[in-house]
Design a protein around this motif. Sequence first.
Motif, PDB file in Angstrom:
ATOM      1  N   GLN A 142      78.378  -6.269  24.903  1.00  0.00           N
ATOM      2  CA  GLN A 142      78.234  -7.434  26.425  1.00  0.00           C
ATOM      3  C   GLN A 142      77.978  -8.528  25.636  1.00  0.00           C
ATOM      4  OE1 GLN A 142      78.235  -7.127  29.726  1.00  0.00           O
ATOM      5  NE2 GLN A 142      78.210  -5.255  30.435  1.00  0.00           N
ATOM      6  N   ARG A 143      76.967  -8.788  24.154  1.00  0.00           N
ATOM      7  CA  ARG A 143      76.155  -9.290  23.052  1.00  0.00           C
ATOM      8  C   ARG A 143      76.947 -10.794  22.809  1.00  0.00           C
ATOM      9  NH1 ARG A 143      72.175  -5.882  22.265  1.00  0.00           N
ATOM     10  NH2 ARG A 143      72.808  -5.755  20.255  1.00  0.00           N
ATOM     11  N   ASN A 144      77.949  -9.846  22.417  1.00  0.00           N
ATOM     12  CA  ASN A 144      79.255 -10.150  21.132  1.00  0.00           C
ATOM     13  C   ASN A 144      80.277 -10.789  22.487  1.00  0.00           C
ATOM     14  OD1 ASN A 144      78.455 -10.464  18.515  1.00  0.00           O
ATOM     15  ND2 ASN A 144      77.942  -8.033  19.385  1.00  0.00           N
ATOM     16  N   ASN A 145      79.913 -10.222  23.740  1.00  0.00           N
ATOM     17  CA  ASN A 145      81.591 -10.985  24.785  1.00  0.00           C
ATOM     18  C   ASN A 145      82.893 -10.331  24.415  1.00  0.00           C
ATOM     19  OD1 ASN A 145      81.058 -12.272  26.712  1.00  0.00           O
ATOM     20  ND2 ASN A 145      81.209 -14.184  25.571  1.00  0.00           N
ATOM     21  N   MET A 146      82.399  -8.983  24.035  1.00  0.00           N
ATOM     22  CA  MET A 146      83.770  -8.246  23.529  1.00  0.00           C
ATOM     23  C   MET A 146      84.315  -7.059  24.475  1.00  0.00           C
ATOM     24  SD  MET A 146      83.048  -8.283  19.393  1.00  0.00           S
ATOM     25  CE  MET A 146      84.534  -6.494  19.298  1.00  0.00           C
ATOM     26  N   GLY A 147      85.085  -6.755  24.884  1.00  0.00           N
ATOM     27  CA  GLY A 147      85.343  -5.631  25.437  1.00  0.00           C
ATOM     28  C   GLY A 147      85.700  -4.831  24.612  1.00  0.00           C
TER      29      GLY A 147
END
Lengths: 265, 265, 265, 265
Positions: D116-121
């Motif tokens: 979430q923090r790194n905007n990744m799936g």
Amino acid sequence: MAINVVIAGPRGKMGSEAVKMVENETNFRLVACIDHKNNGRTLDTIFPDVERSIPIYDDATKCFENHKDADVLIELSVPQAGYKHTKSALEHHVRPVVGTTGFTEVQLKELDEFAQRNNMGCMIIPNFALGAVLMMKFAKMAATYFPDVDIIEKHHDQKLDAPSGTAIKTAELISENRKAKTQGHPKEEETIPGARGADLDGIKLHSVRLPGLVAHQEVIFGSPGQTLTIKHDSMDRSSFMDGVKLCVNKVMEVKGLIYGLDTIL
Amino acid sequence: MAINVVIAGPRGKMGSEAVKMVENETNFRLVACIDHKNNGRTLDTIFPDVERSIPIYDDATKCFENHKDADVLIELSVPQAGYKHTKSALEHHVRPVVGTTGFTEVQLKELDEFAQRNNMGCMIIPNFALGAVLMMKFAKMAATYFPDVDIIEKHHDQKLDAPSGTAIKTAELISENRKAKTQGHPKEEETIPGARGADLDGIKLHSVRLPGLVAHQEVIFGSPGQTLTIKHDSMDRSSFMDGVKLCVNKVMEVKGLIYGLDTIL
Amino acid sequence: MAINVVIAGPRGKMGSEAVKMVENETNFRLVACIDHKNNGRTLDTIFPDVERSIPIYDDATKCFENHKDADVLIELSVPQAGYKHTKSALEHHVRPVVGTTGFTEVQLKELDEFAQRNNMGCMIIPNFALGAVLMMKFAKMAATYFPDVDIIEKHHDQKLDAPSGTAIKTAELISENRKAKTQGHPKEEETIPGARGADLDGIKLHSVRLPGLVAHQEVIFGSPGQTLTIKHDSMDRSSFMDGVKLCVNKVMEVKGLIYGLDTIL
Amino acid sequence: MAINVVIAGPRGKMGSEAVKMVENETNFRLVACIDHKNNGRTLDTIFPDVERSIPIYDDATKCFENHKDADVLIELSVPQAGYKHTKSALEHHVRPVVGTTGFTEVQLKELDEFAQRNNMGCMIIPNFALGAVLMMKFAKMAATYFPDVDIIEKHHDQKLDAPSGTAIKTAELISENRKAKTQGHPKEEETIPGARGADLDGIKLHSVRLPGLVAHQEVIFGSPGQTLTIKHDSMDRSSFMDGVKLCVNKVMEVKGLIYGLDTIL
């Protein structure tokens, strides 16, 4: 030339289907009916679809005396009357095709001897379901080559007994044709009891009961790399009429008593 | 007592399955192989799963001379070699079970006469798929009673021809056993062409092609109130081995040439 | 609390099934019927199975005026009367569930606006076959993931058109959810024309017609190593009643016009 | 633009299928593999079918440092290594698609927060069998409308447990979507125990075990006059690759942790 037919029990579930079948079949001609009710009336007063005036008798002997051209009796009345009608038919040289049950060994023997002596056919057929009988015949044959088999039968959810009589009969026939064996992995385990179904001589039987189903069975044989499935789906009672039709034709050709549809297939 | 087996063509698709099958079958014993390559080597150097040292010959005659205990030849090599191997087997009193094709009428006749004279069995089997052959046999039998039939065959989407050879063969066998007839309603209409499938003597054939499918066929017979379905699902080449196994046992009992699996079922 | 129901068209094929269904459902109560015949009579004089005296009206307005407790109209009469009954129901604050067809765009818009304004539900449902509608819905969903698909539909041999309307509708829905594609091998060849079925946007449709079948469809999706099949078997008209039942409950909750069963599943 | 893929566990059953799939998919490009053996070698020395020289690393961090263009990790190694590989991938901005199991609740939470923090799936998928997951999804949906259901699952006869995990999972999902109920006739009787199968919350489960079967399941819903069947047939491990493919594409679009294939269908 048409085969002249008498039907006993024309108002019953099977009987009324038989009336329809005989009326629609160009080779058959309905000449009279035997019915403990409605003596002296004609069939068109009971079945609006019947167009010709076919006489109804409550007495089999009188019926056959009045219809000396009768060739075959389709007997679909009740066990109590079945033997009497059958006997009377044979005495008047009318060949019986009998769907009623409850004959004793002694009666069967007597009917056979009488039929043999008079050079006539007589058929007693507990199950007219030609498709089901073929399914069982093929299943028995396949078991010689493919001994691993599961049976799934599916019926409407008003059926009380599981497995069905046909499934049990099929498993018994398969049993006659394969060596006794245990199927599945020796360490197989049911984590919920009943998962692997009922066991009859090592054959697994599975009974599905659901609204919307009628009467269905599939016999699945498995061997490495392949499966062979014999499946019968029965929608309604009209499915019995193919068997009745076959017997009416066949009884004209045979001599003596024939018991069961499987013996003539 | 075990049946001693020679396999010709052990590296082919069918041949390598046959090696596995014979090695796993307690009643069979693999004694030698015939292979135009690898003369003088042993089978375990080619198949790591094979544990015993089974000799390989490129010459059939030499093979049979060295293995006088051989009972049966399973011939799965190529058409050019098939006849030679078969002939040589018979001359050394080894019974051939032959899956290769391309024999002429003259060759078949000669093999039959030779086998008869020497009181030996010889089987030439173009299709070892026991399940498929049973399906066709049952379909032919059912057609006597249920003349209305559609065939659906399903294969992977790399298959080029439709309908499949088995579907055509099945329809031809059914045709032999029913009167010619047109199925469906006389006024039936295809609103999109092809919907009703291919027509062979009035029998409708439908070919499904999809990834994920292997080789499947169902023959559906319909009559009022019921359907009877014979279905065969084949997953891989191992499915042929039941047929090979059956033939190896059978060829020990018969005399003369037998052509086709259907004739012994 | 029970839902009070009026049925229009109680003597029709669907209508008579609806009468049975409403009478058997504990949450529903049949309060009146609309029928252009039999005005002033009661339903038990027409259907011996109905036990209570339910009044019949030939005029919808009069019916709704006399039965202010009516909640839902099940409209199963004829297209000519359908609109009039539906309109009258809405005016008397009775929610319509309509199986009759033939509404114009203008009429649909008008009914929607009226229903919206009066905070009422109104459902027009061309196909009450819940199972078939679910099959189509699932097929459309699956097509997103499995673009390769064949449809096999099977019907009795009195059906005139092939493929069936449901098969065509299913293929159209699938088409909306997959990229256009050609299925099968590019070099695929029909050795007998029609084998690969009808083609609709690259989807193959196969129509089986046999006596003994009723109405069946299977949608088969294939992808490497697997197939997914959605199958619907319909035996008789009673299968529509699950859909009617669902709508009667649903129409009590919704506002405005709902068209088609798929929109509420 | 192609998605650059790293595969962990390329020699495993699933991993080797994944190598094949990625190599055949035009939108995917295999850039490296993680394998605790074979460090420093290239993939073509292990898989003769792979044509390009793809480097193999035994250390995930080193792999991701050397391949900064990597987009997705397909993690199919072993539980002990799975978490480490997944964590390392996320730290190098490579999105994980994980088939290994054994993650703790704490680990799952941590991975989710990091993603979430790194905007990744990040996807953890215990079952890649897309077809089976769709079957379960449809079965759950259908249960809302058709509460009566039997499940038949069929597997090869080497399977030890019955019913299968998928059958149990399916029944549990159906249970969530229907009111508890007893199926069949209240007076139903098993004349041979087990005929009606295993019972899970009133749902009947039937397990067929035969040689020649692979992995099959059908979920049959019944209601008056109709049945609806959802059926999945799985032939081999290649069937999982559709699910892997879907996830590789999907993980590029989503944010945070996704658990299970069903949540994205």
